[in-house]
Design a protein around this motif. Structure first.
Motif, PDB file in Angstrom:
ATOM      1  N   ILE A  32      -1.386  32.074  20.613  1.00  0.00           N
ATOM      2  CA  ILE A  32      -0.316  32.929  20.090  1.00  0.00           C
ATOM      3  C   ILE A  32      -0.773  34.384  20.193  1.00  0.00           C
ATOM      4  N   PRO A  33      -0.560  35.041  21.326  1.00  0.00           N
ATOM      5  CA  PRO A  33      -0.993  36.432  21.469  1.00  0.00           C
ATOM      6  C   PRO A  33      -0.318  37.338  20.436  1.00  0.00           C
ATOM      7  N   VAL A  34      -1.058  38.315  19.975  1.00  0.00           N
ATOM      8  CA  VAL A  34      -0.517  39.317  19.052  1.00  0.00           C
ATOM      9  C   VAL A  34       0.168  40.388  19.891  1.00  0.00           C
ATOM     10  N   THR A  35       1.475  40.503  19.758  1.00  0.00           N
ATOM     11  CA  THR A  35       2.248  41.375  20.637  1.00  0.00           C
ATOM     12  C   THR A  35       2.905  42.534  19.900  1.00  0.00           C
ATOM     13  N   GLU A  36       2.475  42.792  18.662  1.00  0.00           N
ATOM     14  CA  GLU A  36       2.957  43.955  17.918  1.00  0.00           C
ATOM     15  C   GLU A  36       1.756  44.748  17.430  1.00  0.00           C
ATOM     16  N   PRO A  37       1.841  46.110  17.469  1.00  0.00           N
ATOM     17  CA  PRO A  37       0.708  46.917  17.001  1.00  0.00           C
ATOM     18  C   PRO A  37       0.568  46.851  15.483  1.00  0.00           C
ATOM     19  N   MET A  38      -0.656  46.970  15.012  1.00  0.00           N
ATOM     20  CA  MET A  38      -0.928  46.946  13.579  1.00  0.00           C
ATOM     21  C   MET A  38      -1.534  48.248  13.087  1.00  0.00           C
ATOM     22  N   TYR A  39      -2.403  48.837  13.886  1.00  0.00           N
ATOM     23  CA  TYR A  39      -3.200  49.944  13.405  1.00  0.00           C
ATOM     24  C   TYR A  39      -2.696  51.309  13.872  1.00  0.00           C
ATOM     25  N   VAL A  40      -1.864  51.333  14.876  1.00  0.00           N
ATOM     26  CA  VAL A  40      -1.310  52.588  15.374  1.00  0.00           C
ATOM     27  C   VAL A  40       0.189  52.387  15.569  1.00  0.00           C
ATOM     28  N   PHE A  41       0.937  53.426  15.359  1.00  0.00           N
ATOM     29  CA  PHE A  41       2.381  53.280  15.337  1.00  0.00           C
ATOM     30  C   PHE A  41       3.036  54.366  16.177  1.00  0.00           C
ATOM     31  N   SER A  42       4.245  54.097  16.605  1.00  0.00           N
ATOM     32  CA  SER A  42       4.973  55.055  17.423  1.00  0.00           C
ATOM     33  C   SER A  42       6.264  55.463  16.736  1.00  0.00           C
ATOM     34  N   ASN A  43       6.774  56.609  17.109  1.00  0.00           N
ATOM     35  CA  ASN A  43       8.005  57.136  16.550  1.00  0.00           C
ATOM     36  C   ASN A  43       8.882  57.623  17.690  1.00  0.00           C
ATOM     37  N   ASN A  44      10.086  57.045  17.792  1.00  0.00           N
ATOM     38  CA  ASN A  44      10.998  57.418  18.888  1.00  0.00           C
ATOM     39  C   ASN A  44      10.342  57.237  20.255  1.00  0.00           C
ATOM     40  N   ASN A  45       9.589  56.147  20.375  1.00  0.00           N
ATOM     41  CA  ASN A  45       8.920  55.809  21.634  1.00  0.00           C
ATOM     42  C   ASN A  45       7.840  56.811  22.032  1.00  0.00           C
ATOM     43  N   LYS A  46       7.469  57.727  21.129  1.00  0.00           N
ATOM     44  CA  LYS A  46       6.380  58.657  21.397  1.00  0.00           C
ATOM     45  C   LYS A  46       5.230  58.307  20.466  1.00  0.00           C
ATOM     46  N   TRP A  47       4.047  58.248  21.029  1.00  0.00           N
ATOM     47  CA  TRP A  47       2.919  57.845  20.200  1.00  0.00           C
ATOM     48  C   TRP A  47       2.503  58.988  19.296  1.00  0.00           C
ATOM     49  N   ALA A  48       2.472  58.705  17.983  1.00  0.00           N
ATOM     50  CA  ALA A  48       2.017  59.685  17.013  1.00  0.00           C
ATOM     51  C   ALA A  48       0.495  59.734  17.036  1.00  0.00           C
ATOM     52  N   GLU A  49      -0.054  60.665  16.301  1.00  0.00           N
ATOM     53  CA  GLU A  49      -1.506  60.702  16.169  1.00  0.00           C
ATOM     54  C   GLU A  49      -1.962  59.374  15.577  1.00  0.00           C
ATOM     55  N   PRO A  50      -2.847  58.666  16.263  1.00  0.00           N
ATOM     56  CA  PRO A  50      -3.239  57.342  15.760  1.00  0.00           C
ATOM     57  C   PRO A  50      -4.110  57.437  14.515  1.00  0.00           C
ATOM     58  N   TYR A  51      -3.980  56.461  13.644  1.00  0.00           N
ATOM     59  CA  TYR A  51      -4.886  56.346  12.516  1.00  0.00           C
ATOM     60  C   TYR A  51      -5.361  54.907  12.431  1.00  0.00           C
TER      61      TYR A  51
END
Length: 806
Positions: free
Chosen positions: A622-641
């Motif tokens: 069961i591959p993990v296909t959703e991000p957990m630790y970094v998130f995007s907004n309006n398809n643009k990657w925000a500063e990762p945390y």
């Protein structure tokens, strides 16, 4: 133009709708032939479970020689009975009903249960001018049950595994490998044997195949009763898959591209220095120099001054080298000139379009590169002659047959009028990958039997499994959505009968990621993709932009580095399982990538699950296909945390009918439920079916570094189980002569005994005496990062049967 269109429509309508009086039915060996509805129809059993339906316009003398089908029809006992307009043919496994009035063909099991049926008056031959050849477009409509699921059609980059209510234009092109084979949850498959652009349509009214060109309507119905049975019939019809070398199942590193022999040698050296296992390195394009010298099959680039030294250096580090070769040639190559003389080049725009390496391409300076006529036997001879002289003779181990669609830029309809050795390009376009990979495979086989052929290819057609081709999903973009699509895409490809498939781990194009190897958002996607890639027939890291070598992404102690290292070691621990599964693929028409319905068809919950699969018979992945630790907004990657105090979770459906073990903890769960699994960055949800027996190999730096003289054999109790350990010389074709060995393990769950049967067969270098460390899995001995338990029962084995009680 309107008048002509109306006339053609009238001709088409009168051709397939007007009823005719002729309904003659004649019995022939294995079937019948008949004339009705202005069609000659032949129905013949190729075996008790496979039926060919062949229709041509009445009076046609056309006899088709299939490019895909290699089976010689068996002598099959077929009974015939006629009642009114209905003729019934029956074999020992299947019955076919033919309506002599409408021409409809339908299939049912021996109890009379409907399996698959054509639609009344569902065959259409519509006149078509194929570059001066007066032929037809061909369409056949069928009726499906409302609730049956349909899979297959090759590689269509889909979000859903089930292909009901889909429409696909099936013509070979980048990212799409069109294979007109479907199979149903009702236990049957259908191969539409046509090589022209074909549209598959399924809607509430009908399912249909509609091909642009066809002198005939030709399809095969295969009744396997279940998915494995269907695939067995597919392979019996269009070819079995050979054994791949053991080293192909190890880890492969690649990049677009290593620009010098120094670079590629340094990568292998670095992996060995770090102690990270590696079996293969891949040299991508332009080792031949400028685009006008495209695919010269020589190291003409001055950055590769001593190719023999480079190859020997890599092999001296116990690694294999694969190299990129194409289905096209630049005008300055010897191949181009020889192919031009026999008129075996296609005059349409292909990659690279420009002679200058720039983006976008400078079209004022065309490259002159042209694809070759892979349908031409003499052209395939020329291809191999230069491949052998320039690369194979130097010791290249495997071939990356890129652009086997081939690339077709600035597409014009007139491009498909181009003649090939087998007709217009339009009439055979989808078979191009089959023919070009065929040429390489057959020529290398004729050259030597000491080295197994291994092809990594970008496109495929029905039957390609017989040419040792592992298809990859093309130059996909690095996004979570594209990553998620790879799962159903690979499963549908496998369900089309071709068992070897993989994907660029981490995606080929960077997409929206910037910062190359330092981007933590990309690290998370790459890590999850790498975990998935561990459970594919080939584990291969490749891409453009990001340098994906493990040491370029991080260092020891970084989660991206540590997790990749962990899964490479897991891959090598599973080599005995992988190689033995490869033998099941070759000897028993098995599959690596198994959609859940293959093993749990009675559980209708699995019919539409697109993000889980079985890897071989044991593992639920069961591959993990959703991000957990970094998130995007309006398809643009925000500063990762990063917040690793928080652990993500994944929903997992456990199919009915068995108990499941959490691979990591040994915890057990009943099937038929959805559970929630914690998934920190280094964990992919992974479950093992009760009754599984899995051998684990030693910790190594490459696949053949150590003998398998002390394998750990992990038994997952709760059901009876069987496993066949396969071994041979790893890289030649002696196995075809019976030079190999198998050892069967049987677990009897009720009395908790393991029986190791007599070893069957032998081969040079075989272990005559060995040990197995047998571990009965529970929560006390869940897998560790070394993938070996500290407990277990060591048993000696000398090839004679033994039984042990636990």
């Amino acid at each position: 133009m309107k008048t002509k269109s109306l006339l053609l429509s009238f001709l088409a309508i009168t051709f397939f709708i007007v009823h005719v009086n002729s309904q003659n039915v004649q019995q022939i060996p294995n079937g019948i032939k008949s004339t009705t509805q202005s069609m000659d129809i032949q129905i013949s059993f190729c075996s008790p479970r496979t039926v060919r339906v062949y229709k041509t316009p009445e009076g046609s003398s056309f006899l088709k020689e299939s490019l895909s089908v290699i089976k010689t029809p068996e002598n099959t006992d077929v009974s015939m009975k006629q009642q009114g307009d209905i003729v019934t043919l029956k074999s020992s496994a299947l019955q076919v009903n033919y309506n002599a009035k409408t021409g409809k063909v339908s299939f049912s099991d021996l109890a009379g249960k409907n399996l698959f049926t054509e639609k009344d008056y569902g065959t259409q031959f519509i006149p078509f001018d194929d570059a001066g050849n007066k032929t037809f477009s061909v369409r056949q409509a069928f009726l499906l049950d409302k609730d049956e699921a349909i899979y297959g059609l090759g590689q269509q980059q889909v979000e859903r595994l089930n292909q009901r209510n889909h429409k696909h234009f099936m013509r070979q092109r980048a990212l799409f490998a069109s294979v007109p084979i479907i199979q149903s949850t009702k236990g049957y498959g259908v191969f539409w044997d046509n090589y022209s652009p074909t549209t598959y349509t399924d809607n509430p009214q009908e399912m249909s195949f509609d091909s642009e060109v066809g002198e005939c309507m030709d399809y095969y119905f295969m009744y396997g009763e279940n998915a494995d049975g269907v695939i067995a019939e597919i392979r019996d019809l269009i070819g079995q898959s050979p054994m791949y070398p053991l080293w192909t199942f190890g880890f492969w590193q690649s990049r677009e591209r290593y620009k010098s022999q120094r670079e590629i040698m340094e990568v292998v050296d670095k992996y060995r220095q770090l102690g990270i296992p590696l079996d293969g390195i891949i040299q991508d394009w332009q080792y031949w120099g400028p685009n006008t010298n495209w695919n010269s099959m020589n190291f003409d680039n001055p950055e590769f001054p001593e190719p023999q030294k480079m190859i020997e250096h890599i092999k001296g580090k116990n690694a294999k080298i694969m190299i990129s070769i194409w289905a096209s040639f630049g005008p300055n190559t010897k191949q181009y000139k020889e192919l031009e003389k026999i008129k075996a080049l296609f005059n349409f725009t292909t990659w690279p379009a420009s002679s200058v390496d720039s983006w976008p391409p400078d079209m004022t300076k065309p490259s002159g590169v042209k694809p070759y006529d892979a349908y031409n036997e003499k052209a395939r001879d020329i291809y191999w002659k230069h491949l052998n002289r320039g690369l194979f003779s130097k010791g290249i181990d495997a071939w990356w047959t890129d652009s086997t669609e081939p690339d077709h830029l600035d597409v014009k309809e007139s491009d498909f009028d181009i003649p090939t050795a087998l007709g217009t390009y339009r009439s055979v376009v989808n078979a191009f990958p089959l023919m070009t990979n065929k040429g390489i495979y057959e020529h290398q086989r004729a050259t030597t039997s000491d080295k197994r052929v291994y092809l990594l290819t970008r496109c495929a057609f029905a039957g390609q499994q017989r040419y040792a081709a592992n298809t990859w999903s093309g130059d996909v973009v690095a996004t979570w959505n594209v990553f998620k699509k790879q799962i159903p895409t690979g499963l549908n490809f496998s369900l089309s009968g071709i068992p070897y498939w993989n994907t660029d781990i981490g995606g080929f194009f960077n997409g929206e990621y910037t910062g190359e190897a330092t981007n933590k958002a990309y690290h998370e996607l790459y890590t999850r993709w790498f975990q998935y890639g561990t459970f594919l027939p080939m584990q291969r890291s490749h891409g453009s932009g990001v340098k994906k070598e493990i040491y370029n992404l991080g260092k020891k102690g970084d989660w991206v580095y540590d997790t990749e290292e962990k899964y490479i070691h897991l891959r090598y621990a599973l080599l005995p399982y992988l190689y033995s599964t490869g033998w099941q693929v070759t000897s028993n028409a098995g599959s690596f990538l198994r959609a859940l319905f293959m093993d749990f068809n009675e559980d209708k919950n699995v019919h539409d699950i697109s993000t889980q699969y079985m890897f071989g018979k044991a593992f639920l992945v069961i591959p993990v296909t959703e991000p957990m630790y970094v998130f995007s907004n309006n398809n643009k990657w925000a500063e990762p945390y990063e917040n690793f105090n928080k652990t993500g979770t994944q929903k997992v459906y456990l199919p009915q009918g068995t108990t499941w073990f959490d691979f990591w903890t040994g915890e057990t769960f009943n099937g038929g439920q959805t559970i929630t699994k914690d998934v920190p960055i280094d964990i992919i949800p992974l479950y093992v079916r009760a009754g599984s027996i899995i051998p684990f190999g030693p910790k190594v730096q490459y696949s053949t570094e150590k003998k398998w003289d002390n394998l750990e054999v992990r038994i997952y109790p709760g059901a009876n189980g069987e496993f066949v350990l396969y071994e041979d010389e790893n890289d030649n074709y002696n196995y075809e002569k019976g030079i190999y060995s198998t050892i069967k393990f049987n677990w009897n769950d009720s009395d908790r005994t393991l029986t190791i049967s007599d070893r069957e067969g032998k081969y040079p270098g075989m272990l005559n005496n060995r040990k197995f460390n047998v571990v009965i899995v529970d929560t006390k001995n869940g897998i560790g990062d070394t993938f070996h338990a500290n407990t277990g029962k060591s048993v000696s084995y000398n090839g004679k049967a033994k039984t042990f009680k636990f």
